[in-house]
Enzyme design. Structure first.
Site, mmCIF file in Angstrom:
data_model
loop_
_atom_site.group_PDB
_atom_site.id
_atom_site.type_symbol
_atom_site.label_atom_id
_atom_site.label_comp_id
_atom_site.label_asym_id
_atom_site.label_seq_id
_atom_site.Cartn_x
_atom_site.Cartn_y
_atom_site.Cartn_z
ATOM 1 N N ASP A 170 0.766 -1.240 0.000
ATOM 2 C CA ASP A 170 0.000 0.000 0.000
ATOM 3 C C ASP A 170 0.803 1.299 0.000
ATOM 4 O OD1 ASP A 170 -1.680 -2.130 0.430
ATOM 5 O OD2 ASP A 170 -3.027 -1.030 1.726
ATOM 6 N N GLU A 401 1.853 -8.468 11.968
ATOM 7 C CA GLU A 401 1.568 -8.212 10.550
ATOM 8 C C GLU A 401 2.869 -8.092 9.754
ATOM 9 O OE1 GLU A 401 -0.707 -4.634 10.166
ATOM 10 O OE2 GLU A 401 -1.001 -4.835 7.998
HETATM 11 C C1 GLC Z 1 -2.765 -3.813 4.350
HETATM 12 C C2 GLC Z 1 -1.735 -4.412 3.404
HETATM 13 C C3 GLC Z 1 -2.450 -5.258 2.375
HETATM 14 C C4 GLC Z 1 -3.282 -6.316 3.073
HETATM 15 C C5 GLC Z 1 -4.225 -5.691 4.124
HETATM 16 C C6 GLC Z 1 -4.881 -6.723 5.013
HETATM 17 O O1 GLC Z 1 -3.636 -2.961 3.707
HETATM 18 O O2 GLC Z 1 -0.962 -3.434 2.795
HETATM 19 O O3 GLC Z 1 -1.518 -5.884 1.504
HETATM 20 O O4 GLC Z 1 -4.000 -7.067 2.182
HETATM 21 O O5 GLC Z 1 -3.498 -4.834 4.964
HETATM 22 O O6 GLC Z 1 -3.928 -7.512 5.634
#
Ligand code: GLC
Length: 436
Positions: A170, A401
């Site tokens: 992102d 994460e």
């Molecule tokens: C964030 C990450 C994305 C992922 C989401 C849920 O937005 O950048 O890649 O899918 O979180 O984990």
């Protein structure tokens, strides 16, 4: 150690299981995310294959008539801890978007083909899976068709994204220059309130200036029903992403393999595949960087930046042995310089930030992809470091994460970054430990 990790990973997947799908983590991400679901489906397959199947079924219940598989499926309309929620996306501006479940209006990496093949390889005789695979196959093909139809303006076999959230990475610094091209007029931007910074540490999240740009692009999509031609014609942000295309190519190949297995026709897939691989190597390899790059369609040039997406083509069998050697050397050099593999951005860039979301930390599912690719090319030493680094980080810091990439900082750290008890971290660990 590994038995404890397996047990912990299994518990996280169970904890995050909702009615038919798995949330990435509680609070921060309370819905179903597209590419997360792919990885999670692999994780469930070690204990409960029905959940793997159900996970994908729930994801594809959000597929649009045009074939798009959205990046978020809002199975619940009651959760209010997330922005942008279903009402802000307002995806029913597109007549082919489902009324239920509500969804976002953009997509995410095309992981479904290779996930399905992986499940079939693990459970080749399971009747439920075989029946479901036959049902899912045409839906995945339709999704690829969407990408090649709506997102490939030059018909060259390379799809483009119009929002950084589609890339899965992102707020990588990779997007900064293209995003900065957008002029923000606050009066024209819809009013909004972020929710992420009240749940996660603001220093680990995107800045508010970046968020305005994300909302701007979302709005541009919405004004064009998320699939109108004006998107590729006018969006100030239009990028052929290395990773999105690499994963699409990998999934094309998996679909071709599945078609062979079931006796389905794969002529169209083979045509896409040939053109995509050729264009990918012609357009995205950068000989100075010795790495793949993204291509900015608005600027008509390669984005000459070293970042983790540029390594992922190794997962799709795209590089020659020589090109793959360069990618492996790049990682070994970082290893020798005391970084955990694989930092998500160029550690020598002033934009590198080992803590902030996609600007330098290690991401579990990226290690999974890169490990598999390195193994395919027989770079066993590098592959094993990519695997053991992630296992070490999770063992020391927990199922977060994402993680700090500088070893000197990890030494004194007691936790990872972003959301806790994270589903793709659990799945990546499980598959790395359990598969060969
Ligand atoms: C964030 C990450 C994305 C992922 C989401 C849920 O937005 O950048 O890649 O899918 O979180 O984990």
């Amino acid at each position: 150690m590994n038995t404890n990790l397996i047990e912990a990973a299994k518990n996280i997947l169970e904890l995050n299981w909702r009615d038919g799908f798995t949330i990435p983590t509680n609070k921060l991400y309370p819905f179903q995310w597209n590419w997360d679901s792919g990885f999670v489906s692999l994780g469930h397959s070690y204990f409960n294959l029905n959940k793997s199947i159900q996970e994908l079924k729930s994801l594809f219940s959000g597929q649009w008539e045009n074939g798009m598989v959205p990046h978020i499926i809002f199975h619940s309309e009651k959760e209010d801890t997330y922005f942008p929620n279903f009402d802000f996306w307002d995806s029913n501006v597109n007549k082919g978007a489902p009324q239920k479940p509500k969804t976002s209006g953009i997509t995410q990496p095309a992981v479904h083909g290779f996930v399905l093949e992986n499940l079939l390889n693990k459970h080749p005789d399971n009747k439920d899976l075989l029946a479901y695979a036959k049902d899912l196959f045409p839906k995945i093909v339709k999704y690829h068709q969407f990408l090649y139809t709506y997102r490939d303006p030059h018909r060259e076999g390379l799809m483009a994204i119009f929002h950084p959230w589609e890339s899965g990475r992102d707020n990588s610094p990779l997007w900064d220059e293209s995003l900065n091209r957008i002029t923000i007029d606050r009066d024209k931007l819809p009013a909004y309130t972020r929710r992420d910074t009240s749940i996660a540490d603001a220093s680990e999240r995107p800045t508010s200036d970046q968020y305005d740009r994300y909302v701007y692009l979302l709005q541009l999509g919405k004004l064009n029903q998320y699939d109108g031609p004006a998107i590729v014609e006018e969006s100030p942000f239009l990028i052929q992403d290395s990773m999105m295309n690499a994963l699409l190519i990998k999934s094309n190949q998996s679909l071709i393999n599945i078609a062979d297995r079931f006796g389905f026709d794969s002529a169209q897939l083979k045509e896409w595949q040939q053109q995509s691989i050729r264009s990918f190597n012609d357009k995205l390899w950068n000989e100075d960087l010795k790495m793949y790059t993204c291509y900015d369609l608005r600027d008509e040039k390669q984005m000459a930046v070293k970042e983790i997406g540029g390594i992922t083509p190794i997962f799709a069998g795209i590089p020659s042995v020589q090109q793959a050697q360069h990618l492996s050397d790049y990682l070994m050099d970082l290893h020798n310089r005391d970084y955990y593999l694989c930092p998500s951005f160029d550690v020598d860039s002033p934009l590198f930030d080992s803590k902030r979301y996609w600007r330098g930390p290690v991401w579990p599912q990226m290690n999974w992809l890169i490990y598999k690719g390195l193994m395919d090319y027989n770079f066993f030493e590098t592959a094993n470091i990519v695997k053991s680094d992630l296992i070490e980080l999770v063992d020391k810091l927990g199922f977060y994460e994402y993680f700090e990439s500088r070893k000197s900082v990890v030494k004194n750290a007691s936790k990872g970054y972003g959301g806790e008890l994270f589903s793709w971290t659990a799945s990546s660990i499980l598959d790395l430990i359990k598969s060969k």
